[in-house]
Design an enzyme around this catalytic site. Structure first.
Site, mmCIF file in Angstrom:
data_model
loop_
_atom_site.group_PDB
_atom_site.id
_atom_site.type_symbol
_atom_site.label_atom_id
_atom_site.label_comp_id
_atom_site.label_asym_id
_atom_site.label_seq_id
_atom_site.Cartn_x
_atom_site.Cartn_y
_atom_site.Cartn_z
ATOM 1 N N TYR A 143 0.866 -1.184 0.000
ATOM 2 C CA TYR A 143 0.000 0.000 0.000
ATOM 3 C C TYR A 143 0.895 1.224 0.000
ATOM 4 C CZ TYR A 143 -3.410 3.446 1.747
ATOM 5 O OH TYR A 143 -4.209 4.545 1.908
ATOM 6 N N ASP A 238 9.286 2.753 -0.486
ATOM 7 C CA ASP A 238 8.278 3.428 0.339
ATOM 8 C C ASP A 238 8.587 3.067 1.794
ATOM 9 O OD1 ASP A 238 6.087 4.154 1.826
ATOM 10 O OD2 ASP A 238 4.611 3.508 0.335
ATOM 11 N N LYS A 266 4.528 9.987 8.165
ATOM 12 C CA LYS A 266 4.280 10.617 9.464
ATOM 13 C C LYS A 266 5.410 10.512 10.482
ATOM 14 C CE LYS A 266 1.420 6.684 8.892
ATOM 15 N NZ LYS A 266 0.233 6.318 8.189
HETATM 16 N N1 HOZ Z 1 -4.056 2.794 6.078
HETATM 17 C C1 HOZ Z 1 -3.394 3.221 7.264
HETATM 18 C C2 HOZ Z 1 -2.515 2.161 7.831
HETATM 19 N N2 HOZ Z 1 -1.886 1.315 6.963
HETATM 20 C C3 HOZ Z 1 -4.379 3.636 8.320
HETATM 21 C C4 HOZ Z 1 -4.621 5.066 8.294
HETATM 22 C C5 HOZ Z 1 -5.430 5.554 9.476
HETATM 23 O O1 HOZ Z 1 -6.539 5.107 9.703
HETATM 24 O O2 HOZ Z 1 -4.943 6.430 10.148
#
Ligand code: HOZ
Length: 427
Positions: A143, A238, A266
């Site tokens: 992802y 990534d 983040k």
């Molecule tokens: N898709 C994010 C983790 N792989 C989650 C994002 C979120 O809900 O903060």
């Protein structure tokens, strides 16, 4: 008076689709009501009903020093007092960029964004602009945020909801995205042999963390580097999840493989909304205003986020920081594996640095097909039993878990004991 999670969830659904700002948080996969968090401190969060949870989500990774670390909060407060956003350059951006480059030298030049999605989207555009080629390769179950071209057979929320490609992505937007099997060297070699000269970029999570935790094999990662170099394609790591986590210098330092471009998310902002893309100087010089690849953002390099990032990354540079985290994560994983052995292979676990995978299968998966054999119902029941005991795991069988430097051995032992209780037949 405290509010109930149920009441908040009901109210949220009247104004926000699914009641959440990001889908996995809605607990759809595991059922039940998401916990509405009112505060966090160290390894714990507290919900609206005043219940405390040991947190292994940690804002999906970045809170490597735990919630509300005093020196991060102090840095953020100081920055906020000086202004929240300028849309003009600040010295803090230079400081953080220099620090990142010291720790991850492959980022000869880098640019800040506001999220990991923006970082990967920008890195892809840059790779295409640099090579003049449209085609990209990604891997099933990885992802890379929610840019159109990357929402094909993706992991994380898409996998959680069993719909790995999103509606609303025009076929044209994804027509240049080739999806290959993670950790399949032969397929990668065949694809490059057939159309390597058309491939602009390969993007990969070197340690996949969005189909649970699946490390790339050494052979796979080496093949990526070799083939991208041979065919002039841009290799993008990534490292939104792995950055500053699996090793101080990220997955690239752990495996000794230097990508052409890297994306971070983040973690760079210590939990504030930040991303970064960066890498080879000759490629990065194609970005506007130096080159023809456009990329921009008013909140990019936000001064408060820069302050949080600097404070957090400085904490991680303390001697022994990563070793301590890795040791603690191994303790947790050893505990889970001991339970798995006692229960005939019901669960297994693995970690890379301070990222861990807890699998509802007898052994750790090595590829996407093995990930899909997990006992999802088993996980969902377990998730709620852990929640009841004050342990908050990610609400999906397909997300990795994370530790912070504030999780103590006692916290970990309590988590292992809770897991045993959650899994052992009542007797
Ligand atoms: N898709 C994010 C983790 N792989 C989650 C994002 C979120 O809900 O903060």
């Amino acid at each position: 008076m405290s509010k109930s999670n149920d009441a908040l969830f009901e109210r949220a659904q009247q104004v926000i689709p699914g009641g959440v700002s990001s889908p996995v948080r809605a607990f759809r996969a595991v059922g039940g009501t998401p916990r509405f968090i009112v505060r966090g401190e160290g390894p714990r969060v507290w919900d609206a009903e005043g219940k405390a949870y040991l947190d292994y989500v940690l804002s999906w990774g970045p809170l490597i020093a735990g919630h509300a670390h005093p020196s991060v909060v102090e840095a953020v407060s100081r920055a906020a007092r000086g202004g929240l956003s300028f849309g003009m350059p600040t010295e803090a951006e230079i400081e953080l960029a220099e620090l990142i480059r010291t720790v991850v030298p492959s980022l000869e030049r880098l640019r800040f964004t506001s999220s990991g999605t923006e970082a990967t989207m920008s890195a892809l555009r840059l790779a295409r602009g640099f090579t003049g080629r449209s085609r990209i390769i990604k891997f099933e179950g990885c992802y890379h945020g929610h840019a159109d071209a990357l929402l094909v057979k993706a992991g994380s929320g898409l996998l959680t909801f069993g719909n790995p490609s999103s509606a609303g992505v025009p076929a044209e937007a994804a027509q240049h995205t080739l999806v290959l099997d993670f950790n399949n060297v032969a397929q990668l070699e065949e694809t490059f042999a057939l159309e390597g000269d058309q491939i602009g970029a390969v993007i990969v999570e070197a340690v996949a963390g969005n189909m649970n935790l699946v490390p790339g094999s050494a052979a796979f990662l080496q093949a990526l580097r070799r083939l991208c170099s041979q065919y002039g394609s841009v290799l993008i790591f990534d490292e939104v999840m792995t950055g500053f986590r699996v090793h101080p210098g990220g997955a690239q330092a752990l495996y000794g493989i230097t990508p052409d471009l890297t994306t971070f998310g983040k973690v760079i902002g210590g939990g504030m909304p930040v991303g970064v893309f960066g890498g080879r100087k000759d490629i990065m010089q194609c970005v506007a205003p130096l080159g023809p690849v456009y990329q921009a953002g008013t909140l990019s390099g936000n001064p408060v986020a820069m302050a949080a990032g600097l404070a957090t990354l400085n904490l991680t540079l303390a001697p022994g920081f990563h070793e301590g985290l890795a040791r603690a994560t191994q303790r947790l994983v050893d505990g889970f594996n001991a339970i798995g052995r006692d229960l005939g292979g019901r669960i297994s676990a693995a970690c890379v640095g301070s990222m861990f995978g807890l699998y509802f299968s007898p052994t750790a998966p090595a590829d996407f097909a093995q990930v899909m054999t997990a006992d999802r119902d088993g996980f969902n029941a377990f998730f709620h039993r852990m929640l009841d005991q004050g342990v908050h795991l990610a609400p999906s069988a397909f997300e990795a878990g994370f530790l912070s430097s504030t999780h103590t051995d006692a916290d970990i032992d309590a988590t292992i004991a809770a897991a045993r209780k959650a899994l052992e037949p009542a007797g």
